[in-house]
Design a protein around this motif. Structure first.
Motif, PDB file in Angstrom:
ATOM      1  N   UNK A  64       0.837  -1.207   0.000  1.00 22.54           N
ATOM      2  CA  UNK A  64       0.000   0.000   0.000  1.00 22.54           C
ATOM      3  C   UNK A  64       0.868   1.252   0.000  1.00 22.54           C
ATOM      4  N   UNK A  65       1.839   1.322   0.897  1.00 21.24           N
ATOM      5  CA  UNK A  65       2.680   2.509   1.034  1.00 21.24           C
ATOM      6  C   UNK A  65       3.521   2.734  -0.220  1.00 21.24           C
ATOM      7  N   UNK A  66       4.029   1.654  -0.817  1.00 19.08           N
ATOM      8  CA  UNK A  66       4.910   1.788  -1.990  1.00 19.08           C
ATOM      9  C   UNK A  66       4.140   1.906  -3.296  1.00 19.08           C
ATOM     10  N   UNK A  67       2.807   1.861  -3.228  1.00 22.25           N
ATOM     11  CA  UNK A  67       2.004   2.045  -4.427  1.00 22.25           C
ATOM     12  C   UNK A  67       2.115   0.914  -5.421  1.00 22.25           C
ATOM     13  N   UNK A  68       2.214  -0.309  -4.935  1.00 24.05           N
ATOM     14  CA  UNK A  68       2.358  -1.464  -5.826  1.00 24.05           C
ATOM     15  C   UNK A  68       0.992  -1.916  -6.351  1.00 24.05           C
ATOM     16  N   UNK A  69       0.410  -1.132  -7.234  1.00 22.82           N
ATOM     17  CA  UNK A  69      -0.874  -1.460  -7.825  1.00 22.82           C
ATOM     18  C   UNK A  69      -2.022  -0.773  -7.125  1.00 22.82           C
ATOM     19  N   UNK A  70      -3.228  -0.914  -7.727  1.00 17.83           N
ATOM     20  CA  UNK A  70      -4.405  -0.315  -7.087  1.00 17.83           C
ATOM     21  C   UNK A  70      -4.820  -1.164  -5.888  1.00 17.83           C
ATOM     22  N   UNK A  71      -5.726  -0.624  -5.068  1.00 16.92           N
ATOM     23  CA  UNK A  71      -6.084  -1.281  -3.805  1.00 16.92           C
ATOM     24  C   UNK A  71      -6.800  -2.620  -4.045  1.00 16.92           C
ATOM     25  N   UNK A  72      -7.598  -2.720  -5.107  1.00 17.91           N
ATOM     26  CA  UNK A  72      -8.250  -3.994  -5.391  1.00 17.91           C
ATOM     27  C   UNK A  72      -7.218  -5.059  -5.752  1.00 17.91           C
ATOM     28  N   UNK A  73      -6.234  -4.679  -6.558  1.00 20.59           N
ATOM     29  CA  UNK A  73      -5.190  -5.637  -6.916  1.00 20.59           C
ATOM     30  C   UNK A  73      -4.404  -6.098  -5.710  1.00 20.59           C
ATOM     31  N   UNK A  74      -4.108  -5.177  -4.781  1.00 20.65           N
ATOM     32  CA  UNK A  74      -3.396  -5.541  -3.551  1.00 20.65           C
ATOM     33  C   UNK A  74      -4.262  -6.460  -2.703  1.00 20.65           C
ATOM     34  N   UNK A  75      -5.568  -6.150  -2.634  1.00 20.36           N
ATOM     35  CA  UNK A  75      -6.493  -6.976  -1.848  1.00 20.36           C
ATOM     36  C   UNK A  75      -6.495  -8.410  -2.354  1.00 20.36           C
ATOM     37  N   UNK A  76      -6.622  -8.581  -3.678  1.00 22.69           N
ATOM     38  CA  UNK A  76      -6.664  -9.926  -4.272  1.00 22.69           C
ATOM     39  C   UNK A  76      -5.339 -10.640  -4.043  1.00 22.69           C
ATOM     40  N   UNK A  77      -4.242  -9.923  -4.182  1.00 22.54           N
ATOM     41  CA  UNK A  77      -2.912 -10.526  -4.008  1.00 22.54           C
ATOM     42  C   UNK A  77      -2.717 -11.062  -2.591  1.00 22.54           C
ATOM     43  N   UNK A  78      -3.407 -10.455  -1.632  1.00 23.97           N
ATOM     44  CA  UNK A  78      -3.242 -10.877  -0.235  1.00 23.97           C
ATOM     45  C   UNK A  78      -4.422 -11.699   0.280  1.00 23.97           C
ATOM     46  N   UNK A  79      -5.206 -12.254  -0.656  1.00 23.77           N
ATOM     47  CA  UNK A  79      -6.194 -13.251  -0.265  1.00 23.77           C
ATOM     48  C   UNK A  79      -7.584 -12.731   0.004  1.00 23.77           C
ATOM     49  N   UNK A  80      -7.909 -11.509  -0.419  1.00 23.05           N
ATOM     50  CA  UNK A  80      -9.237 -10.937  -0.183  1.00 23.05           C
ATOM     51  C   UNK A  80      -9.975 -10.780  -1.502  1.00 23.05           C
ATOM     52  N   UNK A  81     -11.276 -11.062  -1.477  1.00 23.87           N
ATOM     53  CA  UNK A  81     -12.058 -11.028  -2.693  1.00 23.87           C
ATOM     54  C   UNK A  81     -12.550  -9.656  -3.089  1.00 23.87           C
ATOM     55  N   UNK A  82     -12.448  -8.684  -2.185  1.00 17.59           N
ATOM     56  CA  UNK A  82     -12.910  -7.335  -2.495  1.00 17.59           C
ATOM     57  C   UNK A  82     -12.071  -6.325  -1.742  1.00 17.59           C
ATOM     58  N   UNK A  83     -12.049  -5.089  -2.253  1.00 12.06           N
ATOM     59  CA  UNK A  83     -11.320  -4.022  -1.564  1.00 12.06           C
ATOM     60  C   UNK A  83     -12.000  -3.665  -0.254  1.00 12.06           C
ATOM     61  N   UNK A  84     -13.330  -3.877  -0.163  1.00 12.29           N
ATOM     62  CA  UNK A  84     -14.047  -3.574   1.086  1.00 12.29           C
ATOM     63  C   UNK A  84     -13.608  -4.512   2.209  1.00 12.29           C
TER      64      UNK A  84
END
Length: 289
Positions: A64-84
């Motif tokens: 998140x801090x380093x801006x590695x993609x949008x928040x939805x992409x980060x969410x999916x990468x870390x095992x979450x199905x939605x940004x919410x």
């Protein structure tokens, strides 16, 4: 057990974005999921599920801090199905949403990777005996209460205080097998031992299987098996809670036994009138490791 816990921590790290099959891991390590979770929570001071969430959000915060993609992409990468869902988990750990952290660089709460180490303790021997018990019953008055790790549990106090004095005497007279006398019984405990999780507390006695149970009493059927019995004395409940913690930090790691599912029982053998001090026996159901 120390090596098993460290192996579990390593697997958590390798599969941080996935759901880890703890039962399968426990079987491969030659133990049970119940015992592994109980030992982890006792030694780490938090449930395994909470540790996984904290580690997952610690690693996600860097993205998140380093801006590695949008928040939805980060969410999916870390095992979450939605940004919410990701945002709720992120806020629960860090105290701020991922958008706020991306803009401001914080606040962040980091969970370091755990490492369990064996320390030399146990200079005071633990007064323990092993008992092979046939099936028996725990009978008395039961209620559901939240788990509280330190100090007196006020919900249990209220439950006991609501019983009239003559009921305590009636229960004590019913006792006809070990553990003897009035008992404090904890059952249906969350294997993760999460503070605030609900458990069943029963104030009662132990009865032989062939003893009839009077009407109006709750009963927990206890199957046959081995029990580790720890004798403790001193300020109450501090001495009892210290011994309970030491079973995880000292006794189980150095003995060929593990916890099995079942109720934990405290028998109060002697006590001061104001219950400021007491001599107790802590009964824990065990099986060969």
């Amino acid at each position: 057990m120390i090596s098993a816990l460290n192996h579990l921590v390593d697997l958590v790290e390798e599969h941080l974005a996935e759901e880890l099959d703890v039962g399968k891991v426990a079987a491969a390590l030659g133990t049970t999921e119940y015992h592994l979770r109980r030992m982890f929570s006792s030694l780490a001071g938090m449930p395994l599920s909470e540790y996984v969430r904290r580690r997952r959000m610690t690693v996600a915060a860097a993205d998140v801090v380093r801006g590695r993609g949008d928040l939805l992409g980060i969410a999916v990468r870390h095992g979450y199905g939605s940004s919410e869902a990701f945002g709720r988990a992120f806020r629960a750990v860090h105290g701020a949403g991922p958008g706020d952290v991306r803009r401001n660089g914080g606040p962040l709460r980091t969970q370091p990777q755990l490492r369990f180490r064996l320390t030399v303790e146990g200079s005071t021997p633990m007064d323990t005996r092993l008992v092979d018990r046939p099936a028996f019953r725990l009978t008395g008055h039961a209620t559901r209460v939240p788990l509280i790790h330190q100090g007196v549990n006020p919900h249990i106090q209220e439950h006991i205080a609501a019983l009239p004095p003559e009921e305590h005497l009636r229960l004590k007279a019913l006792s006809d097998t070990e553990p003897k006398g009035l008992l404090q019984v904890t059952a249906d405990l969350d294997p993760d031992s999460r503070e605030g999780s609900e458990l069943t507390y029963l104030h009662g006695v132990a009865l032989s299987r062939d003893t009839s149970v009077p009407d109006g009493l709750d009963t927990i059927e206890v199957p046959p098996g081995m029990w580790a019995v720890f004798r403790t004395g001193g300020p109450h409940p501090q001495a009892l809670q210290t011994t309970w913690a030491a079973t995880a930090t000292e006794w189980f790691p150095s003995n060929p036994w593990r916890l099995r599912s079942g109720p934990s029982v405290v028998a109060v053998l002697e006590r001061a009138d104001d219950f400021s001090t007491a001599t107790c026996e802590l009964w824990l159901p065990v099986e060969p490791a």
